[in-house]
Design an enzyme around this catalytic site. Structure first.
Site, short mmCIF file in Angstrom:
data_model
loop_
_atom_site.label_atom_id
_atom_site.label_comp_id
_atom_site.label_asym_id
_atom_site.label_seq_id
_atom_site.Cartn_x
_atom_site.Cartn_y
_atom_site.Cartn_z
N SER A 65 -1.38 -0.79 2.93
CA SER A 65 -1.69 -2.06 3.58
C SER A 65 -1.57 -3.24 2.60
O SER A 65 -1.73 -3.07 1.39
CB SER A 65 -3.12 -2.03 4.12
OG SER A 65 -3.28 -0.94 4.98
N ALA A 66 -1.30 -4.42 3.16
CA ALA A 66 -1.27 -5.64 2.35
C ALA A 66 -2.68 -5.96 1.87
O ALA A 66 -3.64 -5.78 2.63
CB ALA A 66 -0.72 -6.79 3.17
#
Ligand code: SAM
Length: 219
Positions: free
Chosen positions: A65-66
Protein backbone atom coordinates in the site's frame (compact mmCIF):
# COMPACT_ATOMS: atom_id res chain seq x y z
CA UNK A 1 25.98 10.94 2.15
CA UNK A 2 26.02 7.12 2.52
CA UNK A 3 23.06 4.89 1.51
CA UNK A 4 21.80 4.53 5.10
CA UNK A 5 21.79 8.31 5.75
CA UNK A 6 20.10 8.90 2.38
CA UNK A 7 17.28 6.47 3.15
CA UNK A 8 16.77 7.98 6.63
CA UNK A 9 16.51 11.46 5.05
CA UNK A 10 13.99 10.26 2.43
CA UNK A 11 11.97 8.44 5.11
CA UNK A 12 11.81 11.53 7.38
CA UNK A 13 10.91 13.73 4.40
CA UNK A 14 8.04 11.41 3.42
CA UNK A 15 6.60 11.40 6.95
CA UNK A 16 6.87 15.22 7.11
CA UNK A 17 4.98 15.48 3.79
CA UNK A 18 2.21 13.15 5.08
CA UNK A 19 1.98 15.26 8.25
CA UNK A 20 1.85 18.55 6.30
CA UNK A 21 -0.90 17.12 4.05
CA UNK A 22 -2.96 16.01 7.05
CA UNK A 23 -2.77 12.27 6.27
CA UNK A 24 -0.91 11.82 9.57
CA UNK A 25 -2.74 13.79 12.28
CA UNK A 26 -1.42 12.44 15.59
CA UNK A 27 2.02 12.16 17.21
CA UNK A 28 1.07 8.54 17.98
CA UNK A 29 0.82 7.52 14.30
CA UNK A 30 3.71 9.79 13.29
CA UNK A 31 5.97 7.97 15.69
CA UNK A 32 4.66 4.54 14.53
CA UNK A 33 5.40 5.46 10.88
CA UNK A 34 8.82 6.88 11.71
CA UNK A 35 9.58 3.61 13.50
CA UNK A 36 9.12 1.46 10.36
CA UNK A 37 11.50 1.75 7.41
CA UNK A 38 9.48 0.87 4.28
CA UNK A 39 12.60 -0.34 2.46
CA UNK A 40 12.46 -3.61 4.47
CA UNK A 41 9.11 -4.43 2.78
CA UNK A 42 10.00 -3.58 -0.84
CA UNK A 43 11.29 -6.17 -3.37
CA UNK A 44 15.05 -5.83 -4.09
CA UNK A 45 14.72 -4.33 -7.56
CA UNK A 46 12.43 -1.51 -6.34
CA UNK A 47 14.28 -0.47 -3.15
CA UNK A 48 15.12 2.96 -4.57
CA UNK A 49 11.37 3.72 -4.72
CA UNK A 50 10.76 2.86 -1.04
CA UNK A 51 9.99 6.43 0.01
CA UNK A 52 7.87 7.46 -2.95
CA UNK A 53 4.24 7.77 -1.85
CA UNK A 54 2.63 5.19 -4.09
CA UNK A 55 1.73 1.48 -4.14
CA UNK A 56 4.41 -0.81 -5.62
CA UNK A 57 4.22 -4.38 -6.99
CA UNK A 58 5.27 -7.16 -4.58
CA UNK A 59 4.61 -10.15 -6.88
CA UNK A 60 1.62 -12.47 -7.33
CA UNK A 61 -0.37 -9.55 -8.77
CA UNK A 62 -0.42 -7.78 -5.37
CA UNK A 63 0.90 -4.43 -4.11
CA UNK A 64 2.36 -2.84 -0.99
CA UNK A 65 0.00 0.00 0.00
CA UNK A 66 0.97 3.65 -0.48
CA UNK A 67 2.24 5.25 2.74
CA UNK A 68 -0.54 7.89 2.72
CA UNK A 69 -3.22 5.15 2.69
CA UNK A 70 -1.50 3.33 5.59
CA UNK A 71 -1.40 6.66 7.49
CA UNK A 72 -5.08 7.48 6.78
CA UNK A 73 -6.24 3.99 7.82
CA UNK A 74 -4.10 3.97 10.98
CA UNK A 75 -5.53 7.36 12.01
CA UNK A 76 -9.14 6.34 11.29
CA UNK A 77 -8.75 3.05 13.15
CA UNK A 78 -7.31 4.76 16.23
CA UNK A 79 -5.70 1.70 17.86
CA UNK A 80 -4.20 1.98 21.36
CA UNK A 81 -1.39 0.27 23.29
CA UNK A 82 -2.26 -3.23 24.51
CA UNK A 83 -4.94 -3.93 21.90
CA UNK A 84 -5.45 -7.10 19.85
CA UNK A 85 -5.81 -6.41 16.13
CA UNK A 86 -6.72 -8.49 13.06
CA UNK A 87 -5.45 -7.49 9.61
CA UNK A 88 -7.03 -9.19 6.57
CA UNK A 89 -4.42 -9.25 3.76
CA UNK A 90 -0.75 -9.13 4.87
CA UNK A 91 0.84 -8.34 1.47
CA UNK A 92 4.39 -7.23 2.29
CA UNK A 93 3.75 -6.82 6.04
CA UNK A 94 4.37 -3.02 5.93
CA UNK A 95 0.89 -1.90 7.03
CA UNK A 96 0.95 -4.53 9.80
CA UNK A 97 4.34 -3.24 10.98
CA UNK A 98 3.04 0.34 11.30
CA UNK A 99 -0.12 -0.71 13.18
CA UNK A 100 1.89 -3.10 15.39
CA UNK A 101 3.96 -0.14 16.63
CA UNK A 102 0.83 1.84 17.45
CA UNK A 103 -0.34 -0.92 19.87
CA UNK A 104 2.94 -1.15 21.81
CA UNK A 105 3.44 -1.90 24.62
CA UNK A 106 1.51 -5.10 25.08
CA UNK A 107 -0.55 -5.24 21.88
CA UNK A 108 -0.49 -8.01 19.28
CA UNK A 109 -1.51 -8.04 15.62
CA UNK A 110 -2.64 -11.17 13.76
CA UNK A 111 -2.48 -10.88 9.98
CA UNK A 112 -4.07 -13.40 7.62
CA UNK A 113 -2.91 -13.79 4.00
CA UNK A 114 -4.19 -16.24 1.36
CA UNK A 115 -1.07 -16.40 -0.87
CA UNK A 116 1.64 -18.67 0.57
CA UNK A 117 4.55 -16.85 -1.11
CA UNK A 118 3.39 -13.55 0.43
CA UNK A 119 3.03 -15.15 3.87
CA UNK A 120 6.76 -16.02 3.66
CA UNK A 121 7.63 -12.58 2.20
CA UNK A 122 5.75 -10.72 4.97
CA UNK A 123 7.26 -12.89 7.74
CA UNK A 124 10.79 -12.34 6.36
CA UNK A 125 10.26 -8.57 6.05
CA UNK A 126 8.79 -8.18 9.54
CA UNK A 127 11.71 -10.15 10.94
CA UNK A 128 14.26 -7.99 9.09
CA UNK A 129 12.52 -4.84 10.39
CA UNK A 130 12.71 -6.17 13.97
CA UNK A 131 8.92 -6.36 14.47
CA UNK A 132 8.08 -8.89 17.21
CA UNK A 133 4.35 -8.43 17.91
CA UNK A 134 2.89 -9.63 14.58
CA UNK A 135 1.83 -13.20 13.72
CA UNK A 136 1.25 -13.89 10.00
CA UNK A 137 -1.13 -16.76 9.28
CA UNK A 138 -1.89 -18.41 5.93
CA UNK A 139 -5.61 -18.73 5.23
CA UNK A 140 -8.82 -17.25 3.85
CA UNK A 141 -9.36 -13.97 5.69
CA UNK A 142 -12.80 -13.50 4.15
CA UNK A 143 -13.92 -15.59 7.16
CA UNK A 144 -11.83 -13.57 9.62
CA UNK A 145 -9.80 -15.52 12.18
CA UNK A 146 -12.22 -17.11 14.66
CA UNK A 147 -9.45 -18.99 16.51
CA UNK A 148 -7.99 -15.71 17.86
CA UNK A 149 -11.22 -13.65 18.24
CA UNK A 150 -12.38 -11.34 19.72
CA UNK A 151 -10.37 -8.36 18.42
CA UNK A 152 -10.34 -4.70 19.52
CA UNK A 153 -9.66 -3.63 15.95
CA UNK A 154 -10.11 -5.36 12.57
CA UNK A 155 -9.09 -3.93 9.20
CA UNK A 156 -9.12 -5.08 5.58
CA UNK A 157 -6.33 -4.23 3.12
CA UNK A 158 -8.39 -5.54 0.20
CA UNK A 159 -11.87 -4.71 -1.07
CA UNK A 160 -14.91 -6.92 -0.54
CA UNK A 161 -18.63 -6.79 -1.29
CA UNK A 162 -19.59 -6.32 2.40
CA UNK A 163 -18.56 -7.29 5.96
CA UNK A 164 -20.08 -10.71 6.70
CA UNK A 165 -21.64 -11.44 10.11
CA UNK A 166 -18.95 -14.05 10.87
CA UNK A 167 -16.29 -11.29 10.76
CA UNK A 168 -18.38 -8.62 12.54
CA UNK A 169 -18.99 -11.14 15.35
CA UNK A 170 -15.19 -11.29 15.89
CA UNK A 171 -15.12 -7.59 16.86
CA UNK A 172 -15.45 -6.93 20.58
CA UNK A 173 -17.89 -4.43 22.08
CA UNK A 174 -16.41 -0.94 21.77
CA UNK A 175 -14.29 -2.16 18.85
CA UNK A 176 -13.77 -0.57 15.44
CA UNK A 177 -13.55 -2.28 12.05
CA UNK A 178 -12.25 -0.61 8.88
CA UNK A 179 -13.41 -2.19 5.64
CA UNK A 180 -12.97 -1.38 1.98
CA UNK A 181 -16.32 -1.96 0.31
CA UNK A 182 -17.11 -1.79 -3.37
CA UNK A 183 -16.79 -3.48 -6.75
CA UNK A 184 -14.01 -6.00 -7.51
CA UNK A 185 -12.31 -3.39 -9.74
CA UNK A 186 -12.83 0.38 -9.70
CA UNK A 187 -13.59 2.93 -7.02
CA UNK A 188 -14.40 1.60 -3.56
CA UNK A 189 -15.03 3.24 -0.20
CA UNK A 190 -13.34 3.02 3.16
CA UNK A 191 -16.04 2.44 5.80
CA UNK A 192 -15.62 2.48 9.59
CA UNK A 193 -17.91 0.31 11.71
CA UNK A 194 -18.06 0.93 15.48
CA UNK A 195 -19.71 -1.63 17.77
CA UNK A 196 -21.32 -0.38 20.93
CA UNK A 197 -23.84 -2.15 23.17
CA UNK A 198 -24.77 -4.60 20.43
CA UNK A 199 -25.40 -1.81 17.88
CA UNK A 200 -23.12 -1.19 14.90
CA UNK A 201 -22.65 2.36 13.62
CA UNK A 202 -21.42 2.75 10.02
CA UNK A 203 -19.45 5.81 8.81
CA UNK A 204 -18.40 6.19 5.16
CA UNK A 205 -14.90 7.71 4.88
CA UNK A 206 -12.69 8.34 1.81
CA UNK A 207 -12.90 6.80 -1.66
CA UNK A 208 -10.05 4.43 -2.58
CA UNK A 209 -8.88 1.65 -4.92
CA UNK A 210 -7.70 -1.69 -3.46
CA UNK A 211 -7.09 -5.18 -4.84
CA UNK A 212 -10.06 -7.54 -4.36
CA UNK A 213 -10.69 -9.81 -1.38
CA UNK A 214 -10.62 -13.29 -2.93
CA UNK A 215 -12.20 -16.11 -0.94
CA UNK A 216 -15.29 -17.90 0.26
CA UNK A 217 -17.04 -14.68 1.33
CA UNK A 218 -15.14 -12.36 -1.03
CA UNK A 219 -15.04 -12.09 -4.82
N1 SAM B 1 -1.22 -3.45 3.20
C1 SAM B 1 -0.35 -4.43 2.61
C2 SAM B 1 1.08 -3.93 2.60
O1 SAM B 1 1.35 -2.90 3.24
O2 SAM B 1 1.92 -4.56 1.98
C3 SAM B 1 -0.79 -4.69 1.20
C4 SAM B 1 -2.01 -5.51 1.14
S1 SAM B 1 -2.46 -5.92 -0.51
C5 SAM B 1 -3.07 -4.39 -1.08
C6 SAM B 1 -3.90 -6.91 -0.21
C7 SAM B 1 -3.59 -8.32 0.22
O3 SAM B 1 -4.81 -8.98 0.52
C8 SAM B 1 -2.90 -9.16 -0.86
O4 SAM B 1 -1.69 -9.66 -0.37
C9 SAM B 1 -3.90 -10.31 -1.11
O5 SAM B 1 -3.31 -11.53 -1.42
C10 SAM B 1 -4.65 -10.35 0.21
N2 SAM B 1 -5.94 -11.02 0.18
C11 SAM B 1 -6.92 -10.96 -0.76
N3 SAM B 1 -7.95 -11.77 -0.41
C12 SAM B 1 -7.62 -12.34 0.78
C13 SAM B 1 -8.25 -13.27 1.65
N4 SAM B 1 -9.45 -13.81 1.41
N5 SAM B 1 -7.60 -13.63 2.79
C14 SAM B 1 -6.38 -13.12 3.08
N6 SAM B 1 -5.73 -12.25 2.29
C15 SAM B 1 -6.33 -11.86 1.15
Amino acid sequence: MNGQDRSTTLHTKLITTLWDRGDIRSEHIKSAMLGVKREFFIPKLLKLESYIDRPLPIGNGQTISAPHMVAIMAEEMDASPGQKVLEIGSGSGYHAAVVSRSILPGGHLFSIERIGALVKFARRNLDAAGIENVTVIEGDGSLGLTSEAPFDRIYYTCAGPDVPKIVMDQLCDGGKLLAVIGPKYGTQRLIRFTKSGGEVEEEPLSYCVFVPLIGELGY
